[in-house]
Structure formats: C-alpha cells, structure tokens
Design an enzyme around this catalytic site. Structure first.
Site, PDB file in Angstrom:
ATOM      1  N   VAL A  73       3.594   3.415  -2.824  1.00 57.14           N
ATOM      2  CA  VAL A  73       3.009   2.958  -1.566  1.00 57.14           C
ATOM      3  C   VAL A  73       2.436   1.572  -1.821  1.00 57.14           C
ATOM      4  O   VAL A  73       2.064   1.219  -2.942  1.00 57.14           O
ATOM      5  CB  VAL A  73       1.914   3.910  -1.036  1.00 57.14           C
ATOM      6  CG1 VAL A  73       2.525   5.203  -0.543  1.00 57.14           C
ATOM      7  CG2 VAL A  73       0.861   4.189  -2.096  1.00 57.14           C
ATOM      8  N   SER A  74       2.357   0.761  -0.748  1.00 60.62           N
ATOM      9  CA  SER A  74       1.992  -0.643  -0.918  1.00 60.62           C
ATOM     10  C   SER A  74       0.506  -0.912  -0.735  1.00 60.62           C
ATOM     11  O   SER A  74       0.040  -2.018  -0.972  1.00 60.62           O
ATOM     12  CB  SER A  74       2.783  -1.517   0.064  1.00 60.62           C
ATOM     13  OG  SER A  74       2.592  -1.077   1.385  1.00 60.62           O
ATOM     14  N   THR A  75      -0.264   0.093  -0.309  1.00 59.84           N
ATOM     15  CA  THR A  75      -1.716  -0.078  -0.224  1.00 59.84           C
ATOM     16  C   THR A  75      -2.392   1.146  -0.804  1.00 59.84           C
ATOM     17  O   THR A  75      -1.844   2.259  -0.780  1.00 59.84           O
ATOM     18  CB  THR A  75      -2.199  -0.270   1.236  1.00 59.84           C
ATOM     19  OG1 THR A  75      -2.128   0.982   1.915  1.00 59.84           O
ATOM     20  CG2 THR A  75      -1.358  -1.299   1.970  1.00 59.84           C
TER      21      THR A  75
END
Length: 204
Positions: free
Chosen positions: A19-21
């Site tokens: 996931v990017s955050t």
C-alpha cells in the site's frame, strides 16, 4: 514479512502486497494471497508513504526469489508506482525465469504461462498506455476549448484580481501588512504570496 525461511529447491509461489500510505490496509491483499494458498512466511509486504522510494519488502522478495518461482500479487500495479516500472520489473524477472501472476486484474496475468498469459500481459500494458494517452488528449482538448471561450483553466484564483491590485497599491503607498489585510479582506498568508517581489525580468 521480515525474513523468509530457507528456500527449498522446488519452485514456489511467493506473495507480495503493498500500500502507498501508512493509513491504508494490506488486509484485502493478504486475504487474497492466503486464499491463493500462499503461507504467511512466503509473503513480503511494503507499507510506505508515497514519498518513500525504498521498498524493503520488494527488495527482500527479489533477493529471495529463485528461477522457477512465481511472484503473486493482488493486482499488477502493486509491483510499481507506474506502468513503466511494472513493465521493467516483469521483464527483468522473466529474464531470471521468475514468473508473475496477478489475482484480481480484469485480465488475470500469469507470465509463467506460455501463449495466452503473455498475450494478456501485453494487452493490459497496451490498454494502460492507450488510456494514459487518451486522458492526456482529453485534458488538452478541454483546456483548448476553455481557453477559446475565455475561461480560466486550472486552479481557481482564491481572491479577485482587483483586490490583489488594490493590495499592491496599498503596499506601494507604505501600508503595513495588517492594514492591507484589513482593507482588502485578504489573509496575511496570501498577501505574502501576492506581494512577493517578482522575479527579475518578469512584470510585478
């Protein structure tokens, strides 16, 4: 995952989730990988902010993977931050005889398969690149139409042009920032930007 068990000689399915955050959850991806029969000790993960370049989980996975293994992801975009990055990685893995399989893409991909698996991957890459081109063309056309009709394109201006000009006039007359803010209704934080000296060679 922090450390994988010693690699057995036979080819393995290895999971990867990203996931990017840090506020996003890996749960859906992990559930899909588990449902595909991949045990926890063979799953590598990254949970980083978008500004973070290093992906320790992916780096560990690439060190661990051996020829004959297949890297399994929920969707192909988990392997990179953009299409080019994904394509380059899949190409590099193919040269090392490491397959890639996606579980939930519109066209599920398995590069370890000859024939249709590779064709599906190439079609997915082609469609993604075409959509990027079409999106850019639609945006350019919308800008051209708006500009032809005299409309402002882009981010709306927070304060009216006449108020900004009035603020500049007051500044030229020696008014303080507080007085300018009171008379124009423009906050000091915005006035700092509007009243900053223009770069050399450009009009104020």
């Amino acid at each position: 995952m922090t450390a994988a068990a010693p690699h057995p000689p036979a080819g393995l399915d290895l999971g990867y989730a990203r996931v990017s955050t840090t506020k996003q959850s890996l749960e859906r991806q992990l559930d899909a990988l588990a449902a595909a029969g991949i045990s926890d000790e063979r799953i590598f993960t990254d949970k980083k902010t978008g500004a973070t370049v290093d992906r320790e989980g992916l780096a560990a996975l690439l060190r661990y993977a051996r020829p004959g293994d297949t890297i399994v992801v929920h969707t192909l975009d988990r392997l990179g931050r953009n299409l080019r990055e994904v394509l380059n990685l899949v190409h590099d893995l193919a040269e090392k005889r490491i397959g890639v399989r996606s579980l939930a893409d519109p066209l599920p991909i398995n590069t370890a398969d000859e024939g249709m698996g590779r064709i599906a991957f190439l079609l997915l890459a082609l469609f993604a690149e075409m959509e990027r081109t079409f999106t850019a063309e639609r945006a350019a056309n919308a800008r051209a139409v708006a500009e032809a009709k005299g409309r402002h394109v882009g981010r709306p201006v927070a304060h009216a042009a006449d108020k900004i000009e009035y603020a500049r006039l007051l500044k030229a007359q020696g008014a303080s920032l507080g007085a300018i803010a009171t008379k124009t209704g423009i906050p000091k934080t915005s006035l700092h930007r509007y009243l900053a000296p223009a770069p050399t060679g450009e009009p104020a």
